[in-house]
Scaffold this motif. Structure first.
Motif, mmCIF file in Angstrom:
data_model
loop_
_atom_site.group_PDB
_atom_site.id
_atom_site.type_symbol
_atom_site.label_atom_id
_atom_site.label_comp_id
_atom_site.label_asym_id
_atom_site.label_seq_id
_atom_site.Cartn_x
_atom_site.Cartn_y
_atom_site.Cartn_z
ATOM 1 N N ARG A 151 29.417 -90.335 87.935
ATOM 2 C CA ARG A 151 29.686 -89.072 88.612
ATOM 3 C C ARG A 151 30.612 -88.256 87.733
ATOM 4 O O ARG A 151 31.661 -88.736 87.314
ATOM 5 N N ILE A 152 30.232 -87.023 87.423
ATOM 6 C CA ILE A 152 31.033 -86.175 86.543
ATOM 7 C C ILE A 152 32.205 -85.609 87.337
ATOM 8 O O ILE A 152 32.036 -84.954 88.352
ATOM 9 N N LEU A 153 33.422 -85.911 86.837
ATOM 10 C CA LEU A 153 34.648 -85.463 87.488
ATOM 11 C C LEU A 153 35.303 -84.298 86.757
ATOM 12 O O LEU A 153 36.157 -83.622 87.319
ATOM 13 N N GLY A 154 34.932 -84.095 85.500
ATOM 14 C CA GLY A 154 35.522 -83.018 84.728
ATOM 15 C C GLY A 154 34.758 -82.778 83.452
ATOM 16 O O GLY A 154 33.891 -83.576 83.063
ATOM 17 N N THR A 155 35.098 -81.677 82.795
ATOM 18 C CA THR A 155 34.404 -81.293 81.572
ATOM 19 C C THR A 155 35.362 -80.472 80.710
ATOM 20 O O THR A 155 36.298 -79.859 81.216
ATOM 21 N N ALA A 156 35.135 -80.509 79.425
ATOM 22 C CA ALA A 156 35.922 -79.705 78.490
ATOM 23 C C ALA A 156 35.007 -79.209 77.380
ATOM 24 O O ALA A 156 33.998 -79.845 77.062
ATOM 25 N N LYS A 157 35.364 -78.075 76.820
ATOM 26 C CA LYS A 157 34.664 -77.581 75.641
ATOM 27 C C LYS A 157 35.702 -77.285 74.579
ATOM 28 O O LYS A 157 36.853 -76.944 74.895
ATOM 29 N N MET A 158 35.316 -77.450 73.333
ATOM 30 C CA MET A 158 36.262 -77.300 72.230
ATOM 31 C C MET A 158 35.545 -76.847 70.982
ATOM 32 O O MET A 158 34.330 -76.974 70.876
ATOM 33 N N GLY A 159 36.314 -76.341 70.044
ATOM 34 C CA GLY A 159 35.759 -75.892 68.775
ATOM 35 C C GLY A 159 36.707 -74.919 68.116
ATOM 36 O O GLY A 159 37.860 -74.761 68.536
ATOM 37 N N PRO A 160 36.247 -74.233 67.086
ATOM 38 C CA PRO A 160 37.119 -73.279 66.400
ATOM 39 C C PRO A 160 37.491 -72.113 67.312
ATOM 40 O O PRO A 160 36.661 -71.632 68.079
ATOM 41 N N ASN A 161 38.744 -71.689 67.203
ATOM 42 C CA ASN A 161 39.200 -70.542 67.983
ATOM 43 C C ASN A 161 38.590 -69.249 67.449
ATOM 44 O O ASN A 161 38.228 -68.372 68.233
ATOM 45 N N ARG A 162 38.486 -69.132 66.143
ATOM 46 C CA ARG A 162 37.909 -67.952 65.489
ATOM 47 C C ARG A 162 36.981 -68.435 64.384
ATOM 48 O O ARG A 162 37.178 -69.519 63.830
ATOM 49 N N PRO A 163 36.013 -67.642 63.992
ATOM 50 C CA PRO A 163 35.137 -68.022 62.878
ATOM 51 C C PRO A 163 35.784 -67.720 61.524
ATOM 52 O O PRO A 163 36.891 -67.199 61.450
ATOM 53 N N GLY A 164 35.070 -68.033 60.475
ATOM 54 C CA GLY A 164 35.488 -67.661 59.120
ATOM 55 C C GLY A 164 36.852 -68.198 58.754
ATOM 56 O O GLY A 164 37.123 -69.384 58.878
#
Length: 166
Positions: free
Chosen positions: A63-76
């Motif tokens: 059962r999914i209780l939470g989620t997060a997304k992540m990655g670069p704040n800005r490109p280049g």
């Protein structure tokens, strides 16, 4: 609890968490008229970013209780600083889901070679989140006064928070 990469098949299970969080209106400035179809692009990251889910162990299929997304704040030239967003199912709040996701996200950024993590807009009245980020070493660099319209609190500030990884 298990944290794993989210798949497109997870989206129908993530959607109720996303929708409840957005409709509550206290933590994200997403459009309120998003549907299950139109909201997927707002949450499901593509490389070099990543979206994860936290599943409760012991349930068939988890059962999914939470989620997060992540990655670069800005490109280049800004892609060495990461960012992330988190959502916890209303019924799972207070169970350590947010902390587990936060610790995972910080470690992911370290493993990927980021030099820091910047949160662009942490609502100042989201006291639990602000306390969690500060517990993990994030600093409030500044606050944009009145930048967020909270249904409960009116116009409140948005914190810019930062954690150095060097």
């Amino acid at each position: 609890m298990t944290i794993r990469p989210a798949t497109i098949e997870d989206w129908p299970l993530i959607w109720p968490i996303f929708d409840a969080t957005v409709q509550a209106g206290e933590t994200y400035a997403f459009p309120l008229d998003l549907t299950i179809e139109t909201s997927r692009g707002w949450w499901m990251e593509t490389p070099p970013g990543r979206t994860v889910v936290l599943e409760e162990d012991g349930h068939q299929g988890g059962r999914i209780l939470g989620t997060a997304k992540m990655g670069p704040n800005r490109p280049g030239h800004g892609d060495h600083i990461g960012t992330a967003s988190f959502m916890v199912a209303p019924e799972a709040r207070g169970r350590g889901v947010g902390r587990a996701l936060a610790e995972h996200v910080v470690q992911w950024h370290r493993d990927e070679g980021y030099r820091g993590i910047q949160f662009n807009a942490v609502v100042e009245t989201n006291v639990a989140a602000v306390r969690l980020w500060q517990d993990l070493g994030f600093e409030i660099l500044g606050t944009v006064p009145g930048a967020f319209r909270s249904p409960e609190h009116g116009y409140v500030g948005l914190h810019v928070m930062f954690l150095s990884l060097v």
